[in-house]
Design a protein around this motif. Sequence first.
Motif, PDB file in Angstrom:
ATOM      1  N   PRO A 172       2.567  -1.265 -18.640  1.00  0.00           N
ATOM      2  CA  PRO A 172       2.980  -0.771 -17.318  1.00  0.00           C
ATOM      3  C   PRO A 172       3.052  -1.862 -16.260  1.00  0.00           C
ATOM      4  N   TRP A 173       2.171  -2.858 -16.346  1.00  0.00           N
ATOM      5  CA  TRP A 173       2.182  -3.931 -15.350  1.00  0.00           C
ATOM      6  C   TRP A 173       3.485  -4.721 -15.426  1.00  0.00           C
ATOM      7  N   ARG A 174       3.905  -5.116 -16.627  1.00  0.00           N
ATOM      8  CA  ARG A 174       5.159  -5.855 -16.774  1.00  0.00           C
ATOM      9  C   ARG A 174       6.354  -4.982 -16.380  1.00  0.00           C
ATOM     10  N   LEU A 175       6.271  -3.700 -16.682  1.00  0.00           N
ATOM     11  CA  LEU A 175       7.359  -2.790 -16.332  1.00  0.00           C
ATOM     12  C   LEU A 175       7.476  -2.653 -14.810  1.00  0.00           C
ATOM     13  N   ALA A 176       6.337  -2.587 -14.122  1.00  0.00           N
ATOM     14  CA  ALA A 176       6.361  -2.490 -12.664  1.00  0.00           C
ATOM     15  C   ALA A 176       6.940  -3.759 -12.046  1.00  0.00           C
ATOM     16  N   CYS A 177       6.548  -4.928 -12.565  1.00  0.00           N
ATOM     17  CA  CYS A 177       7.080  -6.192 -12.045  1.00  0.00           C
ATOM     18  C   CYS A 177       8.591  -6.276 -12.259  1.00  0.00           C
ATOM     19  N   ALA A 178       9.058  -5.840 -13.427  1.00  0.00           N
ATOM     20  CA  ALA A 178      10.491  -5.873 -13.706  1.00  0.00           C
ATOM     21  C   ALA A 178      11.250  -4.912 -12.791  1.00  0.00           C
ATOM     22  N   ALA A 179      10.674  -3.744 -12.532  1.00  0.00           N
ATOM     23  CA  ALA A 179      11.327  -2.785 -11.634  1.00  0.00           C
ATOM     24  C   ALA A 179      11.432  -3.342 -10.217  1.00  0.00           C
ATOM     25  N   LEU A 180      10.368  -4.002  -9.750  1.00  0.00           N
ATOM     26  CA  LEU A 180      10.416  -4.609  -8.425  1.00  0.00           C
ATOM     27  C   LEU A 180      11.470  -5.710  -8.358  1.00  0.00           C
ATOM     28  N   ARG A 181      11.557  -6.507  -9.413  1.00  0.00           N
ATOM     29  CA  ARG A 181      12.561  -7.572  -9.425  1.00  0.00           C
ATOM     30  C   ARG A 181      13.974  -6.992  -9.459  1.00  0.00           C
ATOM     31  N   ARG A 194       9.892   9.848  -5.472  1.00  0.00           N
ATOM     32  CA  ARG A 194       9.228   8.897  -4.607  1.00  0.00           C
ATOM     33  C   ARG A 194       7.953   9.512  -4.048  1.00  0.00           C
ATOM     34  N   SER A 195       7.124   8.663  -3.471  1.00  0.00           N
ATOM     35  CA  SER A 195       5.862   9.118  -2.895  1.00  0.00           C
ATOM     36  C   SER A 195       6.128   9.817  -1.568  1.00  0.00           C
ATOM     37  N   GLY A 196       5.883  11.113  -1.522  1.00  0.00           N
ATOM     38  CA  GLY A 196       6.170  11.846  -0.296  1.00  0.00           C
ATOM     39  C   GLY A 196       5.305  11.410   0.864  1.00  0.00           C
ATOM     40  N   ASP A 241      12.115   3.937  -1.413  1.00  0.00           N
ATOM     41  CA  ASP A 241      13.364   4.659  -1.644  1.00  0.00           C
ATOM     42  C   ASP A 241      14.103   4.137  -2.875  1.00  0.00           C
ATOM     43  N   ALA A 242      14.000   2.816  -3.129  1.00  0.00           N
ATOM     44  CA  ALA A 242      14.783   2.208  -4.209  1.00  0.00           C
ATOM     45  C   ALA A 242      14.135   2.361  -5.578  1.00  0.00           C
ATOM     46  N   LEU A 243      12.811   2.390  -5.641  1.00  0.00           N
ATOM     47  CA  LEU A 243      12.128   2.366  -6.934  1.00  0.00           C
ATOM     48  C   LEU A 243      12.403   3.587  -7.817  1.00  0.00           C
ATOM     49  N   ALA A 274       0.827  -1.209   0.000  1.00  0.00           N
ATOM     50  CA  ALA A 274       0.000   0.000   0.000  1.00  0.00           C
ATOM     51  C   ALA A 274       0.862   1.260   0.000  1.00  0.00           C
ATOM     52  N   LEU A 275       1.971   1.249   0.723  1.00  0.00           N
ATOM     53  CA  LEU A 275       2.833   2.427   0.798  1.00  0.00           C
ATOM     54  C   LEU A 275       3.577   2.690  -0.501  1.00  0.00           C
ATOM     55  N   CYS A 276       3.845   1.655  -1.274  1.00  0.00           N
ATOM     56  CA  CYS A 276       4.634   1.805  -2.507  1.00  0.00           C
ATOM     57  C   CYS A 276       3.770   1.954  -3.755  1.00  0.00           C
ATOM     58  N   THR A 277       2.460   1.830  -3.606  1.00  0.00           N
ATOM     59  CA  THR A 277       1.594   1.822  -4.792  1.00  0.00           C
ATOM     60  C   THR A 277       1.740   3.092  -5.617  1.00  0.00           C
ATOM     61  N   GLY A 278       1.762   4.250  -4.963  1.00  0.00           N
ATOM     62  CA  GLY A 278       1.862   5.514  -5.703  1.00  0.00           C
ATOM     63  C   GLY A 278       3.141   5.614  -6.501  1.00  0.00           C
ATOM     64  N   THR A 279       4.268   5.246  -5.907  1.00  0.00           N
ATOM     65  CA  THR A 279       5.544   5.306  -6.614  1.00  0.00           C
ATOM     66  C   THR A 279       5.578   4.333  -7.772  1.00  0.00           C
ATOM     67  N   VAL A 280       5.039   3.120  -7.576  1.00  0.00           N
ATOM     68  CA  VAL A 280       5.040   2.113  -8.647  1.00  0.00           C
ATOM     69  C   VAL A 280       4.183   2.567  -9.823  1.00  0.00           C
ATOM     70  N   VAL A 281       3.003   3.097  -9.532  1.00  0.00           N
ATOM     71  CA  VAL A 281       2.097   3.522 -10.610  1.00  0.00           C
ATOM     72  C   VAL A 281       2.708   4.666 -11.407  1.00  0.00           C
ATOM     73  N   ARG A 282       3.240   5.685 -10.733  1.00  0.00           N
ATOM     74  CA  ARG A 282       3.844   6.805 -11.444  1.00  0.00           C
ATOM     75  C   ARG A 282       5.057   6.380 -12.255  1.00  0.00           C
ATOM     76  N   GLY A 283       5.881   5.526 -11.648  1.00  0.00           N
ATOM     77  CA  GLY A 283       7.079   5.104 -12.353  1.00  0.00           C
ATOM     78  C   GLY A 283       6.776   4.251 -13.566  1.00  0.00           C
ATOM     79  N   ALA A 284       5.797   3.334 -13.438  1.00  0.00           N
ATOM     80  CA  ALA A 284       5.478   2.446 -14.558  1.00  0.00           C
ATOM     81  C   ALA A 284       4.812   3.191 -15.705  1.00  0.00           C
ATOM     82  N   ARG A 285       4.060   4.240 -15.391  1.00  0.00           N
ATOM     83  CA  ARG A 285       3.339   4.957 -16.445  1.00  0.00           C
ATOM     84  C   ARG A 285       4.144   6.105 -17.048  1.00  0.00           C
ATOM     85  N   ARG A 286       4.883   6.824 -16.216  1.00  0.00           N
ATOM     86  CA  ARG A 286       5.558   8.014 -16.718  1.00  0.00           C
ATOM     87  C   ARG A 286       7.068   7.977 -16.512  1.00  0.00           C
TER      88      ARG A 286
END
Length: 591
Positions: free
Chosen positions: A219-228, A132-134, A198-200, A115-127
Amino acid sequence: MKTAFARGTALAAVLAALGLLPWLSGRDAALSVLRARSAEQEPTAEALAAIRDDLGLGSGPLTLLGRWAGGLLRGDLGTSWVSGTEVLPSVASGLGVSLGLMGASLAVALLVAAALCTGTVVRGARRGSGTRSGTGGAAAAMLASVPEFLLATVGLIVLGVWTGLLPTSGWQGPSSMVLPALAMGLPAGGLLGRLVDDALPAVFGERWVELWRASGVSPWRLACAALRRAVPALAPQFGLVAVGLTGGAVTVETVFAVPGIGRTALGAAKAQDLPLLQGAVLALLLLGLAAGALAHLVRVRLLGPGLRDAALALPAPPRAPAGRAARAVPVVLAGILLAVVGWGLTRDPYAVDVTARLLAPSRAHPLGTDGLGRDVLARLGHGATATVGVAVAVCLLSYLFAVAIGFLPALSAGVADIANALPPVIVGILVAAALGPGTAGASVAVALISWPPLAAHASALVEEVRAAGYLTAQKAIGATPRWILTRHVLPAVAGPVARHAVLRLPGIALALASLGFLGLGAQAPAPEWGLLLDESRAYVERAPWAALAPAGALALLAGFAVSLSSLSSVTGSSATGSSTTTARRRAEVAA
């Protein structure tokens, strides 16, 4: 090789100390056993000698250690001094309960982190945002800093006593697991969420992300790859989170009367049932080591065979300059704490008035009174001076040791691995069994495990300073090693590590409070914050304000620690050079 040798030596030393616990305690174990078995029997010399012969306590330390180690090899943990039953079934039963609780807590932690990382993941995968999410980062930092015993007490008051939604003690079914799992899982989830958040941004700022997005990757595959990509560098931290759960189990199981291995260890320490304590602590230590080993295996698996020796450290994400509001937060929190403490110092914390027991807050007693009619505000103010004073002494000892061992990176890394597998509560239980509960024992326990992050920082700085070009020039013109050490290396290390130690001072104070809460630190009638919180649990339903006062003070201290560390990381990254920033990042990953 040196690191592995140091790790093995440190582990052997811990196991030896555990095996020699009856000898190290310095107490007459026969007297403790006699009192546990029969409180009416006179402790005559003949009765004590018979117990020593029965338990084999008359032999020397080497014989005692050999007998204990031999029993371990045979799967025999000995016999309880109090109940006379085998230790292994009790340890296995408690371990099963704790593993179930830790599993539920880990599930809560993963949900919170997601839940805490959702905002950063969504923004990073799309744009491909590199920020990071403040809001998520602030919430994660706050959750990670709140100790489990504080969350457990507040949850018990709000969700158990006031609303009656959940059971407050026992282990009858799934509903009994909710409050303990929340108390343990929320801080762990906050830490995991903060690490990943912090890492994403650095991952989403890498070149391959732009190439994948330009190629039409979803974006979904990009988010999974970023997490990995981010997880391998953070895997050691995930292991430390699991280790933290073993320490949190002791306090949370105590608050909610859960019959787990943590509560078993604490009860054995207080009853001086050393065989049961040895078995319970050994189980908790093995859990911590297994968690660290599992995290290492996960990291190796994710890296693959071609990169197993690669660090793959992520660059520090860009941070925006701290705003005026962010800079004012630690000042405001410190001002509130100082005002409360100063107000309390003007009152008598030991004045007992049985006619004023458990009074609600009023003009005469702004925070109410406790079970003996003592003013809560007075005890809160005087307790702060003792807690902070001891924390400063522990912080200073940890700093001096960390700077010294930082010049031996292989040794410090190996010993730190074992120290990181021992939460403060576990070390506090062992020290209390050897030295007895008290402020001195709690200080020793916290000092023993508070130095690894500082030593990691010192080691990183030493390596970078020694590799600097100007030191090569100093050697070429004939500068002596002593000159280089005292004029260049030591000044470059001592200052940054000292600032790092100051930032850890509130965390050390919270660790001391947790030991006081468990009865392993300051003893009554001392007005220590953790002890105040523990004493108020007996009448929390009738006078919840007595518990909320120290809980609020500890929450303010945790908030001050979070805001101060966040502000320091922002200003430090903008005011220092790239080499120091890299050293700080390496220290954070190693710690």
